[in-house]
Structures are given as C-alpha cells and as structure tokens.
Design a protein around this motif. Sequence first.
Motif, PDB file in Angstrom:
ATOM      1  N   LYS A 181       0.714  -1.117  -0.056  1.00  0.00           N
ATOM      2  CA  LYS A 181       0.097   0.224  -0.051  1.00  0.00           C
ATOM      3  C   LYS A 181       0.772   1.248   0.065  1.00  0.00           C
ATOM      4  O   LYS A 181       1.446   1.496   1.108  1.00  0.00           O
ATOM      5  N   THR A 182       0.862   1.947  -1.190  1.00  0.00           N
ATOM      6  CA  THR A 182       1.712   3.180  -1.339  1.00  0.00           C
ATOM      7  C   THR A 182       0.779   4.134  -2.010  1.00  0.00           C
ATOM      8  O   THR A 182      -0.256   3.794  -2.488  1.00  0.00           O
ATOM      9  N   PRO A 183       1.061   5.351  -1.868  1.00  0.00           N
ATOM     10  CA  PRO A 183       0.187   6.310  -2.540  1.00  0.00           C
ATOM     11  C   PRO A 183       0.095   6.002  -4.164  1.00  0.00           C
ATOM     12  O   PRO A 183      -1.074   6.128  -4.900  1.00  0.00           O
ATOM     13  N   GLU A 184       1.121   5.482  -4.462  1.00  0.00           N
ATOM     14  CA  GLU A 184       1.111   5.243  -6.093  1.00  0.00           C
ATOM     15  C   GLU A 184      -0.199   4.325  -6.499  1.00  0.00           C
ATOM     16  O   GLU A 184      -0.698   3.945  -7.331  1.00  0.00           O
ATOM     17  N   GLU A 185       0.208   2.979  -5.715  1.00  0.00           N
ATOM     18  CA  GLU A 185      -0.649   1.848  -5.742  1.00  0.00           C
ATOM     19  C   GLU A 185      -2.254   2.235  -5.286  1.00  0.00           C
ATOM     20  O   GLU A 185      -3.087   1.660  -5.980  1.00  0.00           O
ATOM     21  N   THR A 186      -2.449   3.101  -4.309  1.00  0.00           N
ATOM     22  CA  THR A 186      -3.589   3.580  -4.205  1.00  0.00           C
ATOM     23  C   THR A 186      -4.425   4.067  -5.145  1.00  0.00           C
ATOM     24  O   THR A 186      -5.588   3.728  -5.474  1.00  0.00           O
ATOM     25  N   VAL A 187      -3.909   4.840  -6.031  1.00  0.00           N
ATOM     26  CA  VAL A 187      -4.050   5.564  -7.180  1.00  0.00           C
ATOM     27  C   VAL A 187      -4.367   4.763  -8.138  1.00  0.00           C
ATOM     28  O   VAL A 187      -5.398   4.496  -8.831  1.00  0.00           O
ATOM     29  N   ARG A 188      -3.427   3.674  -8.337  1.00  0.00           N
ATOM     30  CA  ARG A 188      -3.585   2.635  -9.345  1.00  0.00           C
ATOM     31  C   ARG A 188      -5.028   1.775  -9.211  1.00  0.00           C
ATOM     32  O   ARG A 188      -5.708   1.541  -9.921  1.00  0.00           O
ATOM     33  N   GLN A 189      -5.002   1.340  -8.139  1.00  0.00           N
ATOM     34  CA  GLN A 189      -6.207   0.629  -7.882  1.00  0.00           C
ATOM     35  C   GLN A 189      -7.640   1.208  -7.654  1.00  0.00           C
ATOM     36  O   GLN A 189      -8.567   0.648  -8.369  1.00  0.00           O
ATOM     37  N   LYS A 190      -7.481   2.680  -7.480  1.00  0.00           N
ATOM     38  CA  LYS A 190      -8.850   3.196  -7.759  1.00  0.00           C
ATOM     39  C   LYS A 190      -9.108   3.541  -9.024  1.00  0.00           C
ATOM     40  O   LYS A 190     -10.219   3.379  -9.381  1.00  0.00           O
ATOM     41  N   ILE A 191      -8.127   3.735  -9.975  1.00  0.00           N
ATOM     42  CA  ILE A 191      -8.058   3.775 -11.502  1.00  0.00           C
ATOM     43  C   ILE A 191      -8.790   2.617 -11.858  1.00  0.00           C
ATOM     44  O   ILE A 191      -9.805   2.506 -12.836  1.00  0.00           O
ATOM     45  N   LEU A 192      -8.283   1.330 -11.392  1.00  0.00           N
ATOM     46  CA  LEU A 192      -8.703   0.185 -11.896  1.00  0.00           C
ATOM     47  C   LEU A 192     -10.157   0.033 -11.543  1.00  0.00           C
ATOM     48  O   LEU A 192     -11.002  -0.419 -12.368  1.00  0.00           O
ATOM     49  N   GLN A 193     -10.547   0.393 -10.362  1.00  0.00           N
ATOM     50  CA  GLN A 193     -12.107   0.084 -10.007  1.00  0.00           C
ATOM     51  C   GLN A 193     -12.941   1.191 -10.707  1.00  0.00           C
ATOM     52  O   GLN A 193     -13.984   0.720 -11.179  1.00  0.00           O
ATOM     53  N   TRP A 194     -12.361   2.355 -11.141  1.00  0.00           N
ATOM     54  CA  TRP A 194     -13.338   3.272 -12.057  1.00  0.00           C
ATOM     55  C   TRP A 194     -13.279   2.825 -13.454  1.00  0.00           C
ATOM     56  O   TRP A 194     -14.602   2.475 -13.820  1.00  0.00           O
ATOM     57  N   LEU A 195     -12.203   1.842 -13.961  1.00  0.00           N
ATOM     58  CA  LEU A 195     -12.563   1.342 -15.347  1.00  0.00           C
ATOM     59  C   LEU A 195     -13.383   0.101 -15.265  1.00  0.00           C
ATOM     60  O   LEU A 195     -14.262   0.196 -16.164  1.00  0.00           O
TER      61      LEU A 195
END
Length: 74
Positions: free
Chosen positions: A33-47
Amino acid sequence: MLLDLNKYDDLKTYQRYGKECYMDNITKQLRPKTPEETVRQKILQWLIKDLEVPEYAISVEESMAHYEKQNTKR
C-alpha cells in the motif's frame, strides 16, 4: 469530465510481512500500500465499475520485452 476517485476509498487491505497491501485483481498479486498503488487501484476500480471495461482487457505493468528485445523493464 471530472473523475472522483474518493468514491473508491473502501479498498480492502491485507497484511503481508507486517505491512498493508492491496490485492491487485488484475494480476492476482498483493501489492504494498503506497500512494502510487492507491491511485492505481482506484483507477482500476473506475475502469471496471464505471466504464465497464472487462478485467481481461486491462494490463497492469506490461513488460517492455514485448516492444524491445532484451528489455526486462516494466
């Protein structure tokens, strides 16, 4: 278009070696869990949830060897 990633604040976390991780549903791997990974996972959920992109159509960290011989970078 305004993208509100705050609606994906309910990302489930796991513990591995005493550190918090996310399960990457695309690669089926735990990622720290890093800031970069948090953004990546949220973008994946959005997609997946909002744009209805099928998981099989998403690639996370594609190997550069597909584009340049002998390149092992992501």
